[in-house]
Design an enzyme around this catalytic site. Structure first.
Site, PDB file in Angstrom:
ATOM      1  N   ASN A  11       0.846  -0.916  -0.152  1.00 26.33           N
ATOM      2  CA  ASN A  11      -0.031   0.049   0.218  1.00 26.33           C
ATOM      3  C   ASN A  11       0.869   1.244  -0.147  1.00 26.33           C
ATOM      4  O   ASN A  11       1.563   1.724   1.108  1.00 26.33           O
ATOM      5  CB  ASN A  11      -0.889   0.051   1.169  1.00 26.33           C
ATOM      6  CG  ASN A  11      -1.877   1.502   1.329  1.00 26.33           C
ATOM      7  OD1 ASN A  11      -1.821   2.132   0.605  1.00 26.33           O
ATOM      8  ND2 ASN A  11      -2.703   1.217   2.162  1.00 26.33           N
ATOM      9  N   ARG A  13       0.373   4.377   0.440  1.00 18.63           N
ATOM     10  CA  ARG A  13       0.217   5.153   1.118  1.00 18.63           C
ATOM     11  C   ARG A  13       0.528   4.955   2.811  1.00 18.63           C
ATOM     12  O   ARG A  13       0.567   5.658   3.646  1.00 18.63           O
ATOM     13  CB  ARG A  13      -1.351   5.525   1.581  1.00 18.63           C
ATOM     14  CG  ARG A  13      -1.898   6.090   0.074  1.00 18.63           C
ATOM     15  CD  ARG A  13      -3.289   6.589   0.217  1.00 18.63           C
ATOM     16  NE  ARG A  13      -4.240   5.947   1.054  1.00 18.63           N
ATOM     17  CZ  ARG A  13      -5.128   5.152   0.638  1.00 18.63           C
ATOM     18  NH1 ARG A  13      -5.599   5.219  -0.683  1.00 18.63           N
ATOM     19  NH2 ARG A  13      -5.922   4.444   1.533  1.00 18.63           N
ATOM     20  N   CYS A  14       1.312   3.735   2.951  1.00 20.00           N
ATOM     21  CA  CYS A  14       1.544   3.295   4.294  1.00 20.00           C
ATOM     22  C   CYS A  14       2.973   3.457   4.410  1.00 20.00           C
ATOM     23  O   CYS A  14       3.793   2.532   3.626  1.00 20.00           O
ATOM     24  CB  CYS A  14       1.211   1.872   4.256  1.00 20.00           C
ATOM     25  SG  CYS A  14       1.750   0.948   5.856  1.00 20.00           S
ATOM     26  N   GLY A  15       3.581   4.054   5.510  1.00 16.48           N
ATOM     27  CA  GLY A  15       4.927   4.185   5.660  1.00 16.48           C
ATOM     28  C   GLY A  15       5.658   2.928   5.906  1.00 16.48           C
ATOM     29  O   GLY A  15       6.788   2.977   5.362  1.00 16.48           O
ATOM     30  N   ARG A  18       6.183   1.354   2.631  1.00 12.29           N
ATOM     31  CA  ARG A  18       6.981   2.302   1.707  1.00 12.29           C
ATOM     32  C   ARG A  18       8.516   1.593   2.206  1.00 12.29           C
ATOM     33  O   ARG A  18       9.479   1.446   1.243  1.00 12.29           O
ATOM     34  CB  ARG A  18       6.848   3.433   1.817  1.00 12.29           C
ATOM     35  CG  ARG A  18       5.712   4.053   0.870  1.00 12.29           C
ATOM     36  CD  ARG A  18       5.768   5.349   0.858  1.00 12.29           C
ATOM     37  NE  ARG A  18       5.680   6.255   1.918  1.00 12.29           N
ATOM     38  CZ  ARG A  18       4.609   6.726   2.875  1.00 12.29           C
ATOM     39  NH1 ARG A  18       3.492   6.425   2.371  1.00 12.29           N
ATOM     40  NH2 ARG A  18       5.016   7.465   3.798  1.00 12.29           N
TER      41      ARG A  18
END
Length: 137
Positions: A11, A13-15, A18
């Site tokens: 995802n 948008r997920c740190g 990432r």
């Protein structure tokens, strides 16, 4: 680049997701990236991933997601079949990132969990928040 096969269910948008992806790339691998919020899930996929982690399906549920409370998925008596139905209908309910390599399948929370799955982990890595992870390599 390495030919060590890695798949990350990601995802962007997920740190944590990432950071995990960046650690994989820092190891010299370009993984197969599956953005599951776009592709969705199948019941078989989720069942197989949970089995491969060796953990119950419930461990793949993103407990902090507000939809879990709204759908009452944390209530006693909720079955795996009910969880699967909800996770397929609402992909955001699946915790991330999940990484699959020849060394195993894991939910990589925290992101450093991925280091055990890589053929050649990076010697050190700096996360988005500035935290430095050292593998001792």
């Amino acid at each position: 680049m390495s030919d060590f096969p890695v798949t990350i269910y990601h995802n962007p948008r997920c740190g944590t997701s990432r950071n995990t992806l960046a650690m994989i790339r820092a190891s010299g691998v370009e993984p197969t990236v599956v953005e599951y919020l776009k592709t969705g899930w199948t019941k078989a996929q989720l069942t197989d991933l949970a089995a491969a982690t060796g953990a119950p399906l419930r461990d793949l549920l993103r407990a902090k997601e507000p939809l879990v409370a709204e759908l009452k998925l944390a209530e006693p008596g909720v079955t795996d079949a009910q969880l699967l139905d909800a996770m397929v209908e609402h992909p955001i309910l699946v915790n991330r990132p999940i990484v699959v390599t020849p060394k195993g399948t894991r939910l990589c929370r925290p992101s450093e969990v991925v280091l055990d799955l890589l053929e050649t982990p990076p010697g050190s890595f700096t996360k988005e928040d500035g935290e430095v992870v050292t593998t001792g390599r």
